[in-house]
Design an enzyme around this catalytic site. Structure first.
Site: not given
Length: 283
Positions: A2-3, A100, A119, A162
């Site tokens: 998931p992005e 799960h 996870r 940065r």
DNA sequence: ATGGGGGCCTGCCGGC
DNA sequence: TGCCGGCAGGCCCCCA
């Protein structure tokens, strides 16, 4: 999985099943995931009507009739499975309980939404809807890349000075919210910028071209997800899994897809995570 | 303040 | 076949 595009796809898939519907019952099968679930989560969800589903970065926010908002994060391996509804022309029966399956929402009318996360890097929380954006996980997030406040001026300001690689900077959710390892690799390839470059060393031209490319890559991925979602090809009703055609991610050793480029995609490790890029056309 | 690394978990895949 | 190391798309926390 998931992005931002995957989370948006999941949100869109859940919307017709959940929006306007009442959560008849909530099964909570463990104490928490990345952090403990809020107190009495099952009771607080039961009887609530889902007024709408929003997304902020990689978080799904479900606004409830109880004036609370349910926050959902899928972590690395979180999935939402829909069952008990027609998906396209097929009816999806409820599957047997699986390992799960941490939270199961029983929706009035027979649908079921199961949050499965092997996870356990995912998260769920409840907070008052007014001021939900002030939640500790949301408050410090950078702008939405597809929103109006993300632009070249903002990005240049955050990259300036940065000393971190541009790869890490784009993964920093305080600078821009929603990109993950895959799409950062893809964006930098399209921008012909090496992930190894330091953020402070980007020229203003390079920063300028990143902005529309970030939008383009995310929009394409959402469109791809949305279209695969439409006909519900997934036999099990699982949302958010579809084949993306990545140009560099996971393609170590493959020829660079840039027209005219004779380079080979290489894998490097930055901050413990894989980066894929073409050393020839990405400078 | 900033940057880098460790840790959280389980599953899967390839190599021996 | 079985075991083991390496790898995984996220994020927080701590330390220098």
């Amino acid at each position: 999985m998931p992005e931002l595009p995957e989370v948006e796809t999941v949100r869109m898939g859940l919307a017709p099943v959940m929006e306007g519907r009442v959560i008849a019952a909530a099964e909570v099968n463990r104490d928490g995931l990345r952090f403990p679930f809020p107190p009495r989560m099952a009771e607080r969800l039961t009887g609530a009507r889902v007024l709408g589903l929003r997304r902020r970065s990689k978080y799904i926010l479900a606004d409830l009739s109880t004036d609370e908002t349910l926050l959902i994060h899928l972590g690395m391996s979180g999935r939402m499975l829909i069952s008990g509804v027609m998906l396209g022309e097929f009816h999806h029966p409820h599957p047997a309980p699986a390992k799960h399956d941490h939270v199961v929402l029983h929706i009035e009318g027979g649908a079921r939404v199961t949050f499965n996360d092997a996870r356990r890097f995912g998260a769920m929380d409840l907070m008052p809807t007014p001021g939900a954006e002030a939640h500790p996980l949301l408050a410090a997030l950078g702008p939405e890349p597809l929103g109006n406040t993300f632009d070249e001026t903002w990005l240049a300001g955050r990259l300036a000075g940065r000393a971190t690689p541009v790869k890490s900077a784009l993964l920093d959710q305080h600078i821009i919210a929603g990109l993950g390892n895959i799409y950062v690799c893809e964006v930098l390839h399209r921008a012909a910028i090496s992930p190894l470059r330091l953020a402070r060393d980007l020229t203003s031209q390079e920063t300028a071209r990143l902005v529309p490319l970030i939008r383009e890559v995310l929009a394409e991925a959402i469109a791809a997800g949305g279209s695969s979602l439409k006909d519900y090809r997934q036999a099990d009703g699982e949302l958010g899994y579809f084949q993306h055609s990545f140009r560099v991610y996971g393609r170590e050793g493959a020829p660079c897809p840039t027209p005219g480029c004779t380079g080979t995609i290489t894998r490097t490790v930055q901050s413990g995570r894989s980066s894929f890029h073409c050393p020839l056309c990405q400078r």
